[in-house]
Write a protein that holds these residues in place. Structure first.
Motif, PDB file in Angstrom:
ATOM      1  N   THR A  30      -2.996   5.046  -0.584  1.00 35.00           N
ATOM      2  CA  THR A  30      -2.300   5.558  -1.763  1.00 35.00           C
ATOM      3  C   THR A  30      -0.794   5.330  -1.664  1.00 35.00           C
ATOM      4  N   MET A  31      -0.206   5.607  -0.494  1.00 40.80           N
ATOM      5  CA  MET A  31       1.248   5.453  -0.338  1.00 40.80           C
ATOM      6  C   MET A  31       1.678   3.994  -0.423  1.00 40.80           C
ATOM      7  N   SER A  32       0.765   3.092  -0.103  1.00 35.83           N
ATOM      8  CA  SER A  32       1.092   1.667  -0.208  1.00 35.83           C
ATOM      9  C   SER A  32       0.751   1.108  -1.584  1.00 35.83           C
ATOM     10  N   ASN A  33       0.362   1.995  -2.495  1.00 36.61           N
ATOM     11  CA  ASN A  33      -0.023   1.577  -3.845  1.00 36.61           C
ATOM     12  C   ASN A  33      -1.170   0.564  -3.801  1.00 36.61           C
ATOM     13  N   GLY A  34      -2.061   0.789  -2.849  1.00 39.00           N
ATOM     14  CA  GLY A  34      -3.230  -0.077  -2.725  1.00 39.00           C
ATOM     15  C   GLY A  34      -3.002  -1.358  -1.954  1.00 39.00           C
TER      16      GLY A  34
ATOM     17  N   ILE B  47       0.061   3.107  17.432  1.00 37.45           N
ATOM     18  CA  ILE B  47       0.608   3.557  16.157  1.00 37.45           C
ATOM     19  C   ILE B  47       0.956   5.043  16.218  1.00 37.45           C
ATOM     20  N   GLY B  48       0.104   5.829  16.852  1.00 35.95           N
ATOM     21  CA  GLY B  48       0.393   7.256  16.971  1.00 35.95           C
ATOM     22  C   GLY B  48      -0.797   8.023  17.512  1.00 35.95           C
TER      23      GLY B  48
ATOM     24  N   ALA C 139       7.066  -4.706   6.891  1.00 39.26           N
ATOM     25  CA  ALA C 139       7.705  -3.570   7.559  1.00 39.26           C
ATOM     26  C   ALA C 139       7.356  -2.245   6.893  1.00 39.26           C
ATOM     27  N   HIS C 140       7.237  -2.252   5.559  1.00 38.39           N
ATOM     28  CA  HIS C 140       6.953  -0.978   4.891  1.00 38.39           C
ATOM     29  C   HIS C 140       5.509  -0.535   5.136  1.00 38.39           C
ATOM     30  N   HIS C 141       4.601  -1.473   5.359  1.00 40.13           N
ATOM     31  CA  HIS C 141       3.236  -1.103   5.723  1.00 40.13           C
ATOM     32  C   HIS C 141       3.209  -0.496   7.127  1.00 40.13           C
ATOM     33  N   GLN C 142       3.955  -1.109   8.041  1.00 35.27           N
ATOM     34  CA  GLN C 142       4.044  -0.565   9.398  1.00 35.27           C
ATOM     35  C   GLN C 142       4.590   0.857   9.376  1.00 35.27           C
ATOM     36  N   ARG C 143       5.647   1.061   8.592  1.00 31.67           N
ATOM     37  CA  ARG C 143       6.263   2.395   8.512  1.00 31.67           C
ATOM     38  C   ARG C 143       5.298   3.415   7.904  1.00 31.67           C
TER      39      ARG C 143
END
Length: 341
Positions: A56-60, A145-146, A255-259
């Protein structure tokens, strides 16, 4: 054409160009991720929530094909399956990889170490843990990743587990690694088996008990339908379940997908710790009502176990990566006042 119409036409054209540019620049990340948790367990539901969040945060733009209950490969094989491209990410835990390098024990289950998931997460994010663990994961072609840490685990057992002496002669399912050494030293007979085999092994009497998960997850697995003893609160094991991805796959992501994936893991970590505070308490009340005996260990018995666990740590600090992680943990545990150096 009037000036107003020209301006409107130009604005519309500019909007179309911008929209087309955005569509053209949108990048898609497709991931295949496996967890050992069943979808009906609390952890399985939290994993599904994480997947929904990143999509959802990646707009799909991030698409996930999720596999539960180790349905593609066995739990212990998930890490290698991701590293070799059968999967993209491993959502099990580092303790399954201790045979590869004993250092994974100290990013997987720091037995006899931290008291709460918040302390353990604090080491990872603010105690130099991520920096200390990165070379270990990268060495095997993976990126950490975490973590998501649900807190201390509870046993499921066919007999009371209320003190150290109760471990003598107790056959139980154990994950691989440090735990087997600790419990062998305490007189138990740990049997390493896959997470998915626990129910049948308990049902058929192959084992007397199991170290599977936290109390609420154990209820979700149906373990207390078979055996009627547990300990609560837990104390012996607090696994750091991880999300680790193929490094080449992760490095190729925008980079925004990684974040998004890394920050969403911090959210999952908090939600997991908070959820299990509530779910474990609810599970304890439910089990007592069903006639399951829950034992709370006395401080002196807890001290015996912690001493036995930490005495076993040096046996596993047998690689440069393991030594570095043990040193990092000991320094942070001392800073928190949990050990004296």
């Amino acid at each position: 054409m009037t000036m107003i119409k020209k301006a409107a036409t130009a604005a519309a054209a500019a909007a179309l160009v911008a929209s087309t540019a955005l569509t053209a620049s949108a990048e898609t990340t497709k991931l295949r991720i496996q967890t050992h948790y069943a979808p009906e367990t609390v952890s399985g539901q939290l994993a599904a929530e994480y997947m929904d969040n990143i999509q959802t945060m990646s707009n799909g733009e991030i698409e996930v094909e999720m596999f539960y209950s180790s349905s593609v490969v066995k739990s212990v094989e998930t890490f290698d399956a991701a590293a070799t491209g059968i999967l993209d990410c491993d959502m099990t835990g580092g303790a399954y990889q201790t045979g590869k390098n004993s250092a994974f024990q100290f990013v997987g289950d720091i037995m006899g170490g931290y008291d709460t998931p918040y302390q353990q997460l604090s080491w990872l994010y603010y105690g130099g843990g991520l920096e200390a663990a990165a070379p270990l994961y990268n060495k095997y072609g993976m990126e950490l990743i975490g973590w998501w840490v649900y807190g201390q685990e509870s046993f499921a057992s066919s007999k009371p587990i209320a003190k150290v002496d109760d471990f003598k002669g107790w056959k139980f399912r154990s994950p691989p690694g440090l735990e087997t050494k600790i419990f062998e030293n305490l007189g138990a007979s740990p049997i390493v088996m896959d997470f998915t085999e626990i129910f049948t092994a308990l049902e058929t009497g192959i084992i007397d008990g199991a170290d599977a998960s936290g109390l609420a997850n154990n209820v979700g697995l149906g373990l207390y339908d078979i055996v009627k003893y547990a300990n609560f609160p837990g104390f012996h094991s607090m696994p750091s379940d991880h999300l680790a991805c193929n490094k080449a796959v992760f490095d190729a992501m925008p980079a925004h997908h990684q974040r998004i994936m890394k920050v969403a893991m911090e959210s999952l970590a908090l939600r997991t710790a908070l959820t299990f505070e509530k779910k474990n308490a609810e599970a304890a009340a439910q089990l007592r009502a069903q006639g399951v005996t829950l034992s709370q260990w006395a401080p002196e018995e807890l001290a015996k176990f912690r001493a036995a666990a930490q005495a076993t740590w040096p046996e596993f600090a047998d690689t440069p990566e393991a030594k570095a992680l043990v040193e990092s943990h000991m320094n942070y545990l001392a800073a928190l006042g949990l050990v004296s150096q």
